[in-house]
Enzyme design. Structure first.
Site, mmCIF file in Angstrom:
data_model
loop_
_atom_site.group_PDB
_atom_site.id
_atom_site.type_symbol
_atom_site.label_atom_id
_atom_site.label_comp_id
_atom_site.label_asym_id
_atom_site.label_seq_id
_atom_site.Cartn_x
_atom_site.Cartn_y
_atom_site.Cartn_z
ATOM 1 N NE ARG A 294 -3.624 -2.177 2.612
ATOM 2 C CZ ARG A 294 -3.274 -3.325 3.203
ATOM 3 N NH1 ARG A 294 -2.083 -3.465 3.745
ATOM 4 N NH2 ARG A 294 -4.120 -4.338 3.255
ATOM 5 C CB ILE A 295 3.297 2.577 2.448
ATOM 6 C CG1 ILE A 295 2.220 2.589 3.549
ATOM 7 C CG2 ILE A 295 4.206 3.793 2.578
ATOM 8 C CD1 ILE A 295 2.730 2.328 4.953
ATOM 9 C CG ASP B 6 9.241 8.178 10.829
ATOM 10 O OD1 ASP B 6 9.428 9.182 11.546
ATOM 11 O OD2 ASP B 6 8.186 7.508 10.850
ATOM 12 N N GLY C 199 5.914 9.118 10.911
ATOM 13 C CA GLY C 199 5.400 8.987 9.542
ATOM 14 C C GLY C 199 3.904 8.716 9.495
ATOM 15 C CD GLU D 146 11.278 3.481 16.371
ATOM 16 O OE1 GLU D 146 10.093 3.650 16.704
ATOM 17 O OE2 GLU D 146 11.633 3.327 15.211
ATOM 18 N NE ARG E 153 7.562 -1.896 12.777
ATOM 19 C CZ ARG E 153 6.570 -1.015 12.594
ATOM 20 N NH1 ARG E 153 6.834 0.166 12.089
ATOM 21 N NH2 ARG E 153 5.330 -1.307 12.935
ATOM 22 C CG ASP F 4 6.399 -6.788 -3.035
ATOM 23 O OD1 ASP F 4 6.371 -8.002 -2.745
ATOM 24 O OD2 ASP F 4 5.775 -5.927 -2.395
ATOM 25 C CG HIS G 240 7.732 5.132 14.719
ATOM 26 N ND1 HIS G 240 8.251 3.886 14.916
ATOM 27 C CD2 HIS G 240 6.613 4.943 13.971
ATOM 28 C CE1 HIS G 240 7.478 2.981 14.329
ATOM 29 N NE2 HIS G 240 6.472 3.610 13.752
HETATM 30 N N1 LIG Z 1 6.857 4.644 10.596
HETATM 31 C C1 LIG Z 1 5.559 4.472 10.712
HETATM 32 O O1 LIG Z 1 4.899 5.287 11.354
HETATM 33 C C2 LIG Z 1 4.869 3.314 9.980
HETATM 34 C C3 LIG Z 1 3.478 3.405 9.768
HETATM 35 C C4 LIG Z 1 2.848 2.411 8.997
HETATM 36 C C5 LIG Z 1 3.575 1.352 8.489
HETATM 37 N N2 LIG Z 1 4.923 1.281 8.745
HETATM 38 C C6 LIG Z 1 5.698 0.156 8.189
HETATM 39 O O2 LIG Z 1 5.506 0.116 6.774
HETATM 40 C C7 LIG Z 1 5.419 -1.243 6.363
HETATM 41 C C8 LIG Z 1 4.681 -1.336 5.049
HETATM 42 O O3 LIG Z 1 3.319 -0.954 5.233
HETATM 43 P P1 LIG Z 1 2.236 -1.212 4.080
HETATM 44 O O4 LIG Z 1 0.943 -0.699 4.607
HETATM 45 O O5 LIG Z 1 2.726 -0.748 2.772
HETATM 46 O O6 LIG Z 1 2.224 -2.814 4.104
HETATM 47 P P2 LIG Z 1 1.737 -3.796 2.942
HETATM 48 O O7 LIG Z 1 1.537 -5.108 3.613
HETATM 49 O O8 LIG Z 1 0.621 -3.194 2.164
HETATM 50 O O9 LIG Z 1 3.018 -3.871 1.971
HETATM 51 C C9 LIG Z 1 4.214 -4.483 2.325
HETATM 52 C C10 LIG Z 1 4.808 -5.054 1.046
HETATM 53 O O10 LIG Z 1 6.114 -5.553 1.336
HETATM 54 C C11 LIG Z 1 6.290 -6.699 0.528
HETATM 55 N N3 LIG Z 1 7.400 -7.533 0.977
HETATM 56 C C12 LIG Z 1 7.403 -8.578 1.851
HETATM 57 N N4 LIG Z 1 8.640 -9.114 1.920
HETATM 58 C C13 LIG Z 1 9.429 -8.397 1.071
HETATM 59 C C14 LIG Z 1 10.808 -8.474 0.711
HETATM 60 N N5 LIG Z 1 11.619 -9.431 1.207
HETATM 61 N N6 LIG Z 1 11.285 -7.569 -0.179
HETATM 62 C C15 LIG Z 1 10.476 -6.619 -0.709
HETATM 63 N N7 LIG Z 1 9.155 -6.512 -0.402
HETATM 64 C C16 LIG Z 1 8.647 -7.387 0.474
HETATM 65 C C17 LIG Z 1 4.950 -7.413 0.578
HETATM 66 O O11 LIG Z 1 4.799 -8.313 -0.491
HETATM 67 C C18 LIG Z 1 3.990 -6.227 0.473
HETATM 68 O O12 LIG Z 1 3.619 -5.983 -0.867
HETATM 69 C C19 LIG Z 1 4.711 -1.924 7.558
HETATM 70 O O13 LIG Z 1 4.964 -3.300 7.619
HETATM 71 C C20 LIG Z 1 5.263 -1.190 8.752
HETATM 72 O O14 LIG Z 1 6.382 -1.886 9.241
HETATM 73 C C21 LIG Z 1 5.582 2.226 9.473
#
Ligand SMILES: NC(=O)c1ccc[n+]([C@@H]2O[C@H](COP(=O)([O-])OP(=O)(O)OC[C@H]3O[C@@H](n4cnc5c(N)ncnc54)[C@H](O)[C@@H]3O)[C@@H](O)[C@H]2O)c1
Length: 313
Positions: A144-145, A249, A275, A254, A225, A164, A273
């Site tokens: 998603r992100i 971030d 974001g 943390e 992360r 991915d 953190h």
């Molecule tokens: N800093 C913050 O405030 C904050 C907030 C929200 C999310 N996050 C982090 O962002 C991450 C992503 O969020 P999202 O909503 O996009 O999740 P998501 O599940 O929609 O997307 C994660 C993607 O990573 C891919 N992935 C898995 N293993 C992989 C690898 N070895 N190499 C490359 N890609 C791989 C998955 O296939 C998936 O498409 C979360 O897991 C979380 O750790 C951080």
């Protein structure tokens, strides 16, 4: 009366409103978690296998976050406990934040501001600045992100590729982005941004070998992360001038502590953190997490489960 425990960051009034009508007491608490009467846990704090073992009546752990790396999901699954996250509450905020860090690095915004505060007035105080439209962005994790960042980067004229292993090349191409193997992405990108979850497979996904594949002067952004990157290798590459800038971030530990302080270096921008944060996201995340607890305690399948608990005999 059964209890639902919330870590101190959770606004209790929000959790109580979402759980109104249930015969439970909603209380603030801190780890280590324990109690025979605890049926739900709403926590950003770690939840270990030992915690879960001390909570024999536990039915659901909800985390006000996307990532669930702070929860022992396997232990929960074995004990018949649902684990729920909140998958969509901050996609725009996160993509905006990753882009903001990238822009800050490419245009030297933070570095230049630091120099003015230190009494300098030089357009070269942050070293060479670049055009955003010259950046070749590699997005690691096209969920998603990652997708939301890619579409912003596209709109700003950047060349974007993505890696991915769980998204097909066709799906990546359909979004107007070039699919790439990780090493090819690293060799071809002048900036990378990490958007995969932290799992045993992705821990230290970017270490010294991977950093060495990046072109000289590349930027690294990590809003996902801290554990995805080998921080010492990252800082070494920054200090040696191999990297042009780093935006973080998230850190390994943390909040930072005396034993594990926040890194500080030229061309390094760190945010705490933040974001995910906006007023709207904050309101949504606690409500949605508490609603998952409500679902389970009323005997429904929760909307945002990340596991399939083993039925208990
Ligand atoms: N800093 C913050 O405030 C904050 C907030 C929200 C999310 N996050 C982090 O962002 C991450 C992503 O969020 P999202 O909503 O996009 O999740 P998501 O599940 O929609 O997307 C994660 C993607 O990573 C891919 N992935 C898995 N293993 C992989 C690898 N070895 N190499 C490359 N890609 C791989 C998955 O296939 C998936 O498409 C979360 O897991 C979380 O750790 C951080």
């Amino acid at each position: 009366m059964a209890r639902v425990l919330c870590d101190p960051l959770v606004p209790l009034e929000c959790a109580r409103a979402a759980l109104a009508g249930l015969d439970v007491s909603v209380e603030s608490s801190t780890p280590p978690w324990s109690g025979d009467d605890v049926v739900g846990l709403l926590s950003w704090e770690p939840v270990t296998a030992a915690d879960i073992g001390r909570l024999p009546s536990l039915r659901v752990i909800a985390t006000p976050s996307v990532g669930v790396d702070h929860v022992d999901v396997e232990a929960a699954t074995r004990q018949g406990v649902w684990v729920c996250n909140v998958p969509e509450y901050c996609v725009d905020e996160m993509a905006d934040h990753a882009l903001a860090l990238l822009l800050a690095l490419v245009r030297g915004v933070v570095e230049l501001d630091r120099s003015v505060r230190a009494g300098l007035w030089s357009h070269q105080a942050a070293g060479t600045l670049r055009r955003l439209s010259d950046v070749r962005l590699g997005v690691i994790g096209f969920g998603r992100i990652g997708r939301a960042l890619a579409s912003r980067a596209h709109a700003l004229g950047m060349d974007v590729c993505a890696h991915d292993p769980f998204v097909s090349d066709d799906e990546i191409s359909a979004a107007g982005v070039r699919p790439a193997a990780l090493d090819d992405l690293l060799q071809g990108s002048t900036a990378i941004s990490l958007h995969s979850p932290l799992t045993p497979e992705t821990r230290r996904l970017i270490g010294s070998r991977e950093l060495a594949l990046l072109p000289y002067g590349a930027y690294v952004v990590n809003v996902s992360r801290g554990g995805l990157v080998d921080t010492s290798a990252l800082l070494e590459a920054l200090e040696s001038g191999r990297l042009g800038g780093v935006g973080l971030d998230v850190l390994h530990v943390e909040p930072p502590s005396r034993a594990s302080p926040a890194p500080a270096a030229p061309r390094l921008v760190v945010t705490p953190h933040a974001g995910w944060y906006s007023e709207q996201a904050e309101a949504a995340v606690f409500r949605r997490a508490a609603e998952s607890i409500h679902d389970v305690l009323e005997g429904r399948r929760p909307r945002d489960a990340v596991n399939e608990p083993v039925p208990q005999g």
